[in-house]
Design an enzyme around this catalytic site. Structure first.
Site, PDB file in Angstrom:
ATOM      1  N   GLY A  99       0.835  -1.199   0.000  1.00  0.00           N
ATOM      2  CA  GLY A  99       0.000   0.000   0.000  1.00  0.00           C
ATOM      3  C   GLY A  99       0.865   1.242   0.000  1.00  0.00           C
ATOM      4  O   GLY A  99       1.978   1.250  -0.537  1.00  0.00           O
ATOM      5  N   GLU A 100       0.348   2.315   0.597  1.00  0.00           N
ATOM      6  CA  GLU A 100       1.008   3.621   0.716  1.00  0.00           C
ATOM      7  C   GLU A 100       1.564   4.142  -0.609  1.00  0.00           C
ATOM      8  O   GLU A 100       2.551   4.877  -0.636  1.00  0.00           O
ATOM      9  CB  GLU A 100       2.084   3.606   1.811  1.00  0.00           C
ATOM     10  CG  GLU A 100       3.276   2.707   1.600  1.00  0.00           C
ATOM     11  CD  GLU A 100       4.180   2.575   2.833  1.00  0.00           C
ATOM     12  OE1 GLU A 100       5.423   2.732   2.679  1.00  0.00           O
ATOM     13  OE2 GLU A 100       3.664   2.303   3.938  1.00  0.00           O
ATOM     14  N   ALA A 101       0.946   3.742  -1.731  1.00  0.00           N
ATOM     15  CA  ALA A 101       1.328   4.175  -3.088  1.00  0.00           C
ATOM     16  C   ALA A 101       2.669   3.625  -3.538  1.00  0.00           C
ATOM     17  O   ALA A 101       3.195   4.043  -4.573  1.00  0.00           O
ATOM     18  CB  ALA A 101       1.317   5.698  -3.218  1.00  0.00           C
TER      19      ALA A 101
END
Length: 338
Positions: free
Chosen positions: A303-305
């Site tokens: 996640g978290e780009a």
């Protein structure tokens, strides 16, 4: 821009600015004249043309790249669907701010500005298995936050999230809008054991039963089964579309966040590419449903780009070739014959 009602979003999605084929055609002609066999750079060529279409430049650029990471907390976490407590969301936001997370390192390498936007972390959404996660006003407020995060002069937007239990939320959205229930869409997320996975699927199925009356309304589903950070992701994608800014989507959660928009009109994602396909169960199938071919497949599921941010480097390679290579005429190289 402020959306005052779900109907405002529906109206926006009916009147979308398009990319400009004139610039895409000019970029394609340049690709044909560069010192290489036509098509030999594969998807790198297509990416340069895609950027040209949406940036409205025959030679696109990546001078200002923004990575937006939205964070939110979820009431469904109370059902034991995550391997981590909700406190981790706020702790990870602090880690982002201090520069200690994976996304900080990748953003620096990719030459991107990182914007981290926590949204009411001390007020989780409601447990959607017993009540709507958000009412329409809460959903719209979060969507407006996402819309307002996107810079006016951005060359590329990359979006991602942080939120304990948000893979459950993402799976619930997919199940509600694409069918199949928790068994089709729920994966292990942060690494839940078999009991956690069973609880996760049961919570999703309970939510589908509770909210069955609204399952035909994509935006109502986004409010009732979604999360604040997912709403913000959708808002950021709408802002980018309104300004013709190309977008890289991150993993399962970020892609699920824009699924309700795609159910209104599939063309709304024409300015988007999937930066990667996550190892999280369901993402590959969701991308197939949306007709998005991922740029990378690295078994990432952070996640978290982070996965989409790695794909920024791929776009930089595409533009380096597009703008920096010599044409046949410039290099004095004979072109392909008839």
């Amino acid at each position: 821009m402020q959306f005052d009602s779900l109907d405002d979003i529906r109206a926006f999605c009916r009147d979308l600015p398009e990319g400009d084929d004139r610039f895409a055609d000019a970029a394609a002609r340049r690709q044909q004249n560069l010192t290489k066999p036509p098509g030999s750079l594969g998807r790198l060529e297509a990416l340069a043309i895609w950027l040209a279409r949406w940036q409205q430049r025959a030679e696109p650029r990546l001078e200002r790249v923004t990575i937006a990471v939205f964070a939110g907390n979820h009431g469904i976490a109370e059902r034991g669907v995550s391997a981590y407590p909700q406190a981790v969301t706020k702790q990870m936001v602090a880690n982002f701010t201090a520069g200690g997370a994976a996304i900080n390192q990748i953003a620096r390498l990719a030459g991107a500005e990182l914007r981290v936007v926590p949204i009411e972390l001390d007020r989780p959404t409601r447990d959607f298995s017993i009540a709507p996660a958000m009412d329409s006003d809460e959903f719209l407020a979060a969507l407006d936050i996402g819309y307002g995060t996107v810079p006016q002069d951005c060359d590329l937007l990359t979006i991602g999230e942080m939120g304990i239990a948000n893979t459950t939320t993402a799976a619930a959205l997919c199940a509600a809008l694409l069918g199949g229930g928790g068994a089709r869409w729920a994966g292990r997320g942060t690494g839940v054991d078999d009991s956690g996975l069973t609880r996760k699927r049961a919570a999703i199925d309970a939510a589908l039963e509770l909210h069955r009356a609204i399952l035909g309304d994509a935006l109502a589903v986004a409010a009732a089964l979604g999360g604040r950070e997912l709403a913000a992701l959708a808002g950021a994608v709408l802002a980018a579309r309104s300004r013709r800014i190309p977008v890289l989507l991150d993993g399962f959660v970020a892609t699920a966040a824009v699924l309700p928009l795609a159910r209104l009109t599939p063309a709304i994602l024409d300015h988007c590419h999937a930066g990667h396909v996550s190892a999280e169960s369901g993402h590959r199938e969701l991308l197939r449903e949306l007709g998005l071919a991922p740029l990378l497949d690295l078994d990432m599921r952070l996640g978290e780009a982070s996965g989409a941010a790695v794909a920024i480097l791929l776009l930089r390679a595409a533009l380096s070739c597009h703008g920096g290579m010599a044409t046949f005429a410039e290099a004095g190289v004979s072109g392909a014959g008839p």
